[in-house]
Design a protein around this motif. Structure first.
Motif, PDB file in Angstrom:
ATOM      1  N   GLU A 123       0.807  -1.220   0.000  1.00  0.00           N
ATOM      2  CA  GLU A 123       0.000   0.000   0.000  1.00  0.00           C
ATOM      3  C   GLU A 123       0.840   1.270   0.000  1.00  0.00           C
ATOM      4  OE1 GLU A 123      -3.271   0.010   2.730  1.00  0.00           O
ATOM      5  OE2 GLU A 123      -3.727  -2.091   2.415  1.00  0.00           O
ATOM      6  N   MET A 124       2.007   1.191  -0.645  1.00  0.00           N
ATOM      7  CA  MET A 124       2.832   2.375  -0.821  1.00  0.00           C
ATOM      8  C   MET A 124       2.616   3.000  -2.198  1.00  0.00           C
ATOM      9  SD  MET A 124       6.394   1.062   0.916  1.00  0.00           S
ATOM     10  CE  MET A 124       7.191   2.664   0.712  1.00  0.00           C
ATOM     11  N   LEU A 125       1.865   2.302  -3.037  1.00  0.00           N
ATOM     12  CA  LEU A 125       1.566   2.747  -4.394  1.00  0.00           C
ATOM     13  C   LEU A 125       0.169   2.282  -4.750  1.00  0.00           C
ATOM     14  CD1 LEU A 125       2.539   3.839  -7.228  1.00  0.00           C
ATOM     15  CD2 LEU A 125       3.351   1.518  -7.682  1.00  0.00           C
ATOM     16  N   SER A 126      -0.599   3.161  -5.401  1.00  0.00           N
ATOM     17  CA  SER A 126      -1.935   2.808  -5.870  1.00  0.00           C
ATOM     18  C   SER A 126      -1.948   2.865  -7.394  1.00  0.00           C
ATOM     19  CB  SER A 126      -2.985   3.771  -5.300  1.00  0.00           C
ATOM     20  OG  SER A 126      -4.258   3.524  -5.858  1.00  0.00           O
ATOM     21  N   LEU A 127      -2.275   1.731  -8.010  1.00  0.00           N
ATOM     22  CA  LEU A 127      -2.370   1.652  -9.459  1.00  0.00           C
ATOM     23  C   LEU A 127      -3.764   1.181  -9.835  1.00  0.00           C
ATOM     24  CD1 LEU A 127       0.968  -0.034 -10.654  1.00  0.00           C
ATOM     25  CD2 LEU A 127       0.378   2.382 -10.663  1.00  0.00           C
ATOM     26  N   ASN A 128      -4.429   1.956 -10.657  1.00  0.00           N
ATOM     27  CA  ASN A 128      -5.748   1.586 -11.151  1.00  0.00           C
ATOM     28  C   ASN A 128      -5.688   1.563 -12.664  1.00  0.00           C
ATOM     29  OD1 ASN A 128      -8.542   1.175 -11.504  1.00  0.00           O
ATOM     30  ND2 ASN A 128      -8.923   3.382 -11.515  1.00  0.00           N
ATOM     31  N   GLY A 129      -5.458   0.368 -13.212  1.00  0.00           N
ATOM     32  CA  GLY A 129      -5.422   0.223 -14.653  1.00  0.00           C
ATOM     33  C   GLY A 129      -4.026  -0.018 -15.185  1.00  0.00           C
ATOM     34  N   PRO A 130      -3.916  -0.195 -16.503  1.00  0.00           N
ATOM     35  CA  PRO A 130      -2.653  -0.559 -17.142  1.00  0.00           C
ATOM     36  C   PRO A 130      -1.742   0.646 -17.380  1.00  0.00           C
ATOM     37  CG  PRO A 130      -4.399  -0.505 -18.759  1.00  0.00           C
ATOM     38  CD  PRO A 130      -5.051  -0.231 -17.445  1.00  0.00           C
ATOM     39  N   VAL A 131      -1.141   1.137 -16.317  1.00  0.00           N
ATOM     40  CA  VAL A 131      -0.240   2.289 -16.421  1.00  0.00           C
ATOM     41  C   VAL A 131       1.036   2.008 -15.655  1.00  0.00           C
ATOM     42  CG1 VAL A 131      -1.399   3.399 -14.445  1.00  0.00           C
ATOM     43  CG2 VAL A 131      -0.005   4.780 -16.005  1.00  0.00           C
ATOM     44  N   ARG A 132       2.177   2.397 -16.237  1.00  0.00           N
ATOM     45  CA  ARG A 132       3.468   2.259 -15.573  1.00  0.00           C
ATOM     46  C   ARG A 132       3.726   3.518 -14.736  1.00  0.00           C
ATOM     47  NH1 ARG A 132       4.458   0.444 -20.923  1.00  0.00           N
ATOM     48  NH2 ARG A 132       5.052  -1.766 -21.032  1.00  0.00           N
ATOM     49  N   ASN A 147      -3.474  22.573  -9.410  1.00  0.00           N
ATOM     50  CA  ASN A 147      -2.549  23.214  -8.479  1.00  0.00           C
ATOM     51  C   ASN A 147      -1.146  22.623  -8.512  1.00  0.00           C
ATOM     52  OD1 ASN A 147      -4.620  24.910  -7.574  1.00  0.00           O
ATOM     53  ND2 ASN A 147      -5.250  23.452  -5.987  1.00  0.00           N
ATOM     54  N   GLY A 148      -0.758  22.030  -9.629  1.00  0.00           N
ATOM     55  CA  GLY A 148       0.563  21.463  -9.737  1.00  0.00           C
ATOM     56  C   GLY A 148       0.759  20.186  -8.949  1.00  0.00           C
ATOM     57  N   ASP A 149      -0.306  19.655  -8.351  1.00  0.00           N
ATOM     58  CA  ASP A 149      -0.205  18.444  -7.528  1.00  0.00           C
ATOM     59  C   ASP A 149      -0.773  17.219  -8.241  1.00  0.00           C
ATOM     60  OD1 ASP A 149       0.866  19.865  -5.311  1.00  0.00           O
ATOM     61  OD2 ASP A 149      -1.153  20.529  -4.788  1.00  0.00           O
ATOM     62  N   VAL A 150      -1.829  17.419  -9.007  1.00  0.00           N
ATOM     63  CA  VAL A 150      -2.488  16.338  -9.742  1.00  0.00           C
ATOM     64  C   VAL A 150      -2.365  16.648 -11.233  1.00  0.00           C
ATOM     65  CG1 VAL A 150      -4.694  15.226 -10.223  1.00  0.00           C
ATOM     66  CG2 VAL A 150      -4.090  15.821  -7.876  1.00  0.00           C
ATOM     67  N   TRP A 151      -2.015  15.626 -12.024  1.00  0.00           N
ATOM     68  CA  TRP A 151      -1.778  15.821 -13.444  1.00  0.00           C
ATOM     69  C   TRP A 151      -2.665  14.885 -14.260  1.00  0.00           C
ATOM     70  CZ3 TRP A 151       2.446  19.188 -14.573  1.00  0.00           C
ATOM     71  CH2 TRP A 151       3.222  19.526 -13.463  1.00  0.00           C
ATOM     72  N   ASP A 171      -1.386  11.527  -9.145  1.00  0.00           N
ATOM     73  CA  ASP A 171      -1.197  12.318  -7.929  1.00  0.00           C
ATOM     74  C   ASP A 171       0.139  11.872  -7.343  1.00  0.00           C
ATOM     75  OD1 ASP A 171      -1.146  13.370  -5.339  1.00  0.00           O
ATOM     76  OD2 ASP A 171      -3.321  13.253  -5.113  1.00  0.00           O
ATOM     77  N   ILE A 172       1.182  12.655  -7.596  1.00  0.00           N
ATOM     78  CA  ILE A 172       2.528  12.270  -7.187  1.00  0.00           C
ATOM     79  C   ILE A 172       2.625  12.156  -5.675  1.00  0.00           C
ATOM     80  CG2 ILE A 172       4.967  12.907  -7.218  1.00  0.00           C
ATOM     81  CD1 ILE A 172       3.897  12.125  -9.937  1.00  0.00           C
ATOM     82  N   GLU A 173       2.079  13.132  -4.965  1.00  0.00           N
ATOM     83  CA  GLU A 173       2.193  13.148  -3.505  1.00  0.00           C
ATOM     84  C   GLU A 173       1.552  11.920  -2.878  1.00  0.00           C
ATOM     85  OE1 GLU A 173       0.967  16.007   0.283  1.00  0.00           O
ATOM     86  OE2 GLU A 173       0.969  16.826  -1.751  1.00  0.00           O
ATOM     87  N   CYS A 174       0.427  11.486  -3.426  1.00  0.00           N
ATOM     88  CA  CYS A 174      -0.279  10.320  -2.880  1.00  0.00           C
ATOM     89  C   CYS A 174       0.149   9.020  -3.554  1.00  0.00           C
ATOM     90  CB  CYS A 174      -1.789  10.508  -3.025  1.00  0.00           C
ATOM     91  SG  CYS A 174      -2.450  11.866  -2.037  1.00  0.00           S
ATOM     92  N   ALA A 175       1.088   9.092  -4.490  1.00  0.00           N
ATOM     93  CA  ALA A 175       1.571   7.910  -5.209  1.00  0.00           C
ATOM     94  C   ALA A 175       0.418   7.110  -5.801  1.00  0.00           C
ATOM     95  CB  ALA A 175       2.415   7.036  -4.289  1.00  0.00           C
ATOM     96  N   SER A 176      -0.482   7.811  -6.497  1.00  0.00           N
ATOM     97  CA  SER A 176      -1.620   7.131  -7.122  1.00  0.00           C
ATOM     98  C   SER A 176      -1.661   7.451  -8.609  1.00  0.00           C
ATOM     99  CB  SER A 176      -2.937   7.533  -6.455  1.00  0.00           C
ATOM    100  OG  SER A 176      -3.251   8.879  -6.715  1.00  0.00           O
ATOM    101  N   TRP A 177      -1.932   6.404  -9.386  1.00  0.00           N
ATOM    102  CA  TRP A 177      -2.003   6.486 -10.839  1.00  0.00           C
ATOM    103  C   TRP A 177      -3.302   5.821 -11.267  1.00  0.00           C
ATOM    104  CZ3 TRP A 177       2.523   7.961 -13.896  1.00  0.00           C
ATOM    105  CH2 TRP A 177       3.623   8.320 -13.108  1.00  0.00           C
ATOM    106  N   ASP A 178      -4.185   6.575 -11.900  1.00  0.00           N
ATOM    107  CA  ASP A 178      -5.500   6.069 -12.285  1.00  0.00           C
ATOM    108  C   ASP A 178      -5.734   6.275 -13.770  1.00  0.00           C
ATOM    109  OD1 ASP A 178      -7.311   5.610  -9.615  1.00  0.00           O
ATOM    110  OD2 ASP A 178      -5.843   7.194  -9.285  1.00  0.00           O
ATOM    111  N   VAL A 179      -6.055   5.201 -14.482  1.00  0.00           N
ATOM    112  CA  VAL A 179      -6.476   5.333 -15.875  1.00  0.00           C
ATOM    113  C   VAL A 179      -7.934   5.786 -15.868  1.00  0.00           C
ATOM    114  CG1 VAL A 179      -6.841   4.163 -18.070  1.00  0.00           C
ATOM    115  CG2 VAL A 179      -4.848   3.575 -16.660  1.00  0.00           C
ATOM    116  N   LEU A 180      -8.169   7.000 -16.322  1.00  0.00           N
ATOM    117  CA  LEU A 180      -9.519   7.560 -16.302  1.00  0.00           C
ATOM    118  C   LEU A 180     -10.369   7.057 -17.466  1.00  0.00           C
ATOM    119  CD1 LEU A 180      -8.765  11.299 -15.409  1.00  0.00           C
ATOM    120  CD2 LEU A 180      -9.338   9.422 -13.859  1.00  0.00           C
ATOM    121  N   ALA A 181      -9.735   6.850 -18.606  1.00  0.00           N
ATOM    122  CA  ALA A 181     -10.478   6.407 -19.792  1.00  0.00           C
ATOM    123  C   ALA A 181      -9.488   5.910 -20.827  1.00  0.00           C
ATOM    124  CB  ALA A 181     -11.309   7.557 -20.373  1.00  0.00           C
TER     125      ALA A 181
END
Length: 244
Positions: A123-132, A147-151, A171-181
C-alpha cells in the motif's frame, strides 16, 4: 472498419456538446473558461516540439476548445469547468510536458514491475489500470493539472492491456495512478455522463462540485477499497522489494 477523421471529429464534437450542456445545468459560470479552437498550425507545433503524434481524437478536441483559461487572478473568478485548475492550451502542453520529461531519472532498481507489485501489496503505491508509474515518463503528454499536484496525461506507452492515448490521472504526492479512460473521447463521454447524473441526482454521481471552484480533482480515482489490490497486468508478477 477503421474510423475516418470525420467520424472521430463528429464524436468529439458531440461529446463536448454533452459536456457543455451538463455544465449549463450544474455550473453555468464555468463555461466562460472554455477557450476558442486551436489552429492546425498550433496543434502541429505540439507534435513537432514533443516529437510524438497526438491521438486523433485529442487533436479534434483541441479544434473545439484549446484548453481552458482560468484567468490571471488567484483564485479564478469563475469555477473550473473540469476537475482541474486548467486544461492546457497548445503552448502550455509543450511547456509542461517538457518540464515533466525533465523529471525523468531512470532507476532500474525501482522502475520494475516486480517492485511495483511489491509497492502495491504494501500500500505504498496505488495503481488503477494498465499504467506504468514512472515519473517523467517520455511516453506521456501532459494536458492539465490541479494546483501542480495532480496531473492528467495522455499515455502513449501504456502497460500491457492499455491503449495508446489513454488518459491517466497522476497524484505524485499520494503515489496514485488512475487510468480515467482508454481515450480522450471516452473521457469526455464519461465526464458528460457524470455531469448529467449530478444534475439529476447529485448523491449518485461520482462528481463533487463546489460552486466557487468547480469539480473536485478526485473525480475518476479508484475507490479506497482497492488499496493494496494489483491491477490485472501485475496480478501474476512475483513481488520484489527494492531494498532487497
Amino acid at each position: 472498419m477503421t474510423d475516418t477523421q470525420t467520424d472521430i471529429d463528429e464524436r468529439v464534437v458531440e461529446a463536448w456538446a454533452r459536456v457543455e450542456a451538463g455544465l449549463r445545468r450544474v455550473l453555468p459560470a464555468s463555461l466562460r473558461q472554455l477557450t476558442a479552437p486551436a489552429t492546425e498550425r498550433e496543434i502541429d507545433a505540439v507534435e513537432a516540439a514533443l516529437a510524438v503524434p497526438l491521438p486523433p481524437d485529442f487533436r479534434a478536441s483541441l479544434r473545439v476548445h484549446n484548453g481552458t483559461d482560468p484567468g490571471p487572478t488567484l483564485p479564478p473568478p469563475d469555477p473550473s469547468p473540469v476537475p482541474l485548475t486548467q486544461l492546457y492550451d497548445t503552448s502550455k502542453i509543450i511547456e509542461m510536458t517538457r518540464m515533466w520529461r525533465d523529471n525523468h531519472h531512470p532507476e532500474p532498481d525501482w522502475d520494475d514491475p516486480q517492485v511495483w507489485a511489491h509497492l502495491v501489496d504494501t500500500e505504498m503505491l496505488s495503481l488503477n489500470g494498465p499504467v506504468r508509474p514512472i515519473v517523467g515518463s517520455p511516453g506521456a503528454v501532459v494536458v492539465g493539472d490541479m494546483n501542480g499536484d495532480v496531473w492528467w496525461l495522455l499515455d502513449c506507452d501504456p502497460a500491457p492491456g492499455g491503449t495508446p492515448g489513454q488518459v491517466v490521472r497522476v497524484d505524485i504526492e499520494c503515489a496514485s495512478w488512475d487510468v480515467l479512460a482508454p481515450s480522450w473521447t471516452r473521457l469526455l463521454v464519461r465526464y458528460a455522463e457524470d455531469l448529467e447524473q449530478f444534475a439529476t441526482d447529485p448523491d449518485t454521481s461520482s462528481l463533487e462540485i463546489d460552486a466557487h471552484h468547480g469539480p473536485a480533482s478526485e473525480w475518476g480515482c479508484a475507490a479506497s477499497a482497492s488499496s493494496g489490490t494489483r491491477p490485472a497486468w501485475l496480478r501474476n508478477v512475483q513481488p520484489r522489494s527494492p531494498h532487497s
